[in-house]
Design a protein around this motif. Structure first.
Motif, short mmCIF file in Angstrom:
data_model
loop_
_atom_site.label_atom_id
_atom_site.label_comp_id
_atom_site.label_asym_id
_atom_site.label_seq_id
_atom_site.Cartn_x
_atom_site.Cartn_y
_atom_site.Cartn_z
N GLN A 74 76.62 67.12 2.99
CA GLN A 74 76.55 67.26 1.53
C GLN A 74 77.24 68.54 1.07
O GLN A 74 77.94 68.55 0.05
N TRP A 114 72.58 67.71 5.37
CA TRP A 114 72.80 68.81 4.42
C TRP A 114 74.19 69.41 4.61
O TRP A 114 74.85 69.76 3.63
N LEU A 152 68.10 65.84 9.16
CA LEU A 152 68.32 66.20 7.76
C LEU A 152 69.35 67.32 7.64
O LEU A 152 70.19 67.32 6.73
N ARG A 166 64.65 64.04 -1.26
CA ARG A 166 65.71 64.79 -1.95
C ARG A 166 67.06 64.58 -1.26
O ARG A 166 68.08 64.41 -1.93
N THR A 167 67.06 64.58 0.06
CA THR A 167 68.31 64.41 0.81
C THR A 167 68.88 63.01 0.62
O THR A 167 70.07 62.85 0.32
N THR A 169 63.08 64.69 2.73
CA THR A 169 63.74 63.41 3.01
C THR A 169 64.14 62.72 1.72
O THR A 169 65.27 62.23 1.57
#
Length: 365
Positions: free
Chosen positions: A102, A99, A95, A129-130, A127
């Protein structure tokens, strides 16, 4: 030049994950033009040499940040990266890579990945949200799609294909024959050869006790030749040593590490494959070898369902009587089973085109 960065469990000598990387790299290079691939790896030098790609150390924060900043697309997968059963920390690692991507406003693509199980409520929220902000999600089975829907992701944004390893081409049997001979294992076509790809961390488990009885019965009732095959070498060699200690000359084993094509050919020289390892079962499907699956994880059940079969049991309720019944049925129906698997694998291969089609659309944008 479109720059692709691949994140996964690579460079650890796990033949399953290395087969995934082989398949993903080949699929991208065969179907996309003007791309440059970099892989995050535990062993960047080996990964670069094996796959003809750039590679950076997956533990070097500076190297990862640089690679993420320079890429146009981050691919996460395949395999079972987003789960917290085998490791509570690894899901945060994968993750975190997303991030970073992103933060730098990069496209992110989930490539035929198996999602879950994720038991921690915090990890589920992270998870969801990502993944709600990634550019594309392709999972390898319906169970993964259902899980993502359960934690809040829209179903219409999740495509289902298959494990990318299924697209690897069969390997010539002569390669495996030579390897087995060099390992001191002479395959006799007059004998039934049964391969075992076992995953078990407890050497004194009831599963191992029952498995030993099952092997003894195969040797006694079928005069079978038993070959023990390590798929995750560093983990599997321990249980293989235990089986050899208990069973003596009733079994023989693979002692060295091999690449994807070599392992495919080794599996292809088996008459039947007994698999606890997912990618051992996938290798058997590719090489047209009848298989019996013993599940330790939902991903085994999902794969077997996708090829029109079922796992006979889990490692927690395995017993030699049920196994011998299943083995007898497999021997009687092996040609029917092989035909069924061939048809299903063909359909799953067609579905795998979805990954590159979606990536092409991102490249155009």
């Amino acid at each position: 030049m479109y720059r692709i960065l691949i994140s996964g469990y690579y460079g650890f000598n796990n033949i399953g994950d290395e087969s995934i990387l082989r398949a993903v790299v080949d699929n991208l290079q065969d179907r996309l033009e003007d791309i440059d691939i970099t892989v995050l790896s535990q062993d960047p030098v080996s990964t670069g040499e094996k796959y003809g790609v750039k590679s950076v150390n997956r533990k070097s924060v500076k190297s990862i940040i640089r690679a993420v900043r320079q890429c146009d697309l981050l691919i996460s997968g395949g395999g079972s990266l987003l789960q917290d059963v085998t490791s509570k920390k690894s899901i945060i690692y994968y993750l975190l890579i997303m991030w970073m991507a992103q933060f730098f406003r990069k496209n992110i693509f989930i490539y035929s990945q198996g999602i879950g199980p994720i038991n921690s409520a915090v990890n589920r929220k992270l998870t969801a949200r990502t993944l709600s902000n990634v550019s594309g999600i392709v999972v390898r089975d319906e169970a993964s799609k259902e899980f993502l829907a359960e934690i809040g992701l829209p179903r219409n944004k999740i495509a289902v294909t298959a494990d990318p390893v299924l697209r690897i081409k069969p390997a010539p049997l002569e390669m495996g024959e030579k390897i087995l001979s060099e390992e001191g294992i002479e395959i006799s076509r007059e004998k039934l050869t049964v391969g075992f790809a076992i995953r078990e961390r407890k050497q004194d488990s009831e599963f191992i006790d029952e498995l030993c009885i099952a092997v003894e019965r195969l040797v006694e009732e079928y005069d079978a030749q038993i070959v023990l095959i390590p798929f995750h070498y560093s983990e599997d060699v321990t249980v293989i040593d235990e089986l050899e200690r208990r069973l003596g000359n009733m079994v023989c084993s693979i002692k060295h590490k091999y690449l994807t094509d070599e392992m495919l050919s080794i599996i292809g020289n088996m008459d039947v494959l007994i698999g606890v390892r997912l990618h051992a079962l996938i290798h058997a499907a590719i090489m047209d070898v009848p298989m019996i699956a013993i599940s330790y994880d939902p991903k085994i059940n999902s794969f077997m369902k996708s090829i029109g079969m079922k796992a006979m049991c889990s490692i927690y309720d395995f017993n030699n009587e049920d196994f011998m019944d299943e083995f007898n049925k497999t021997m009687i129906n092996k040609e029917v089973l092989k035909k069924r698997v061939q048809e299903k694998v063909g359909l799953l291969n067609q579905a795998l085109d979805t990954n590159e089609q979606m990536i092409k659309e991102l490249m155009v944008k």
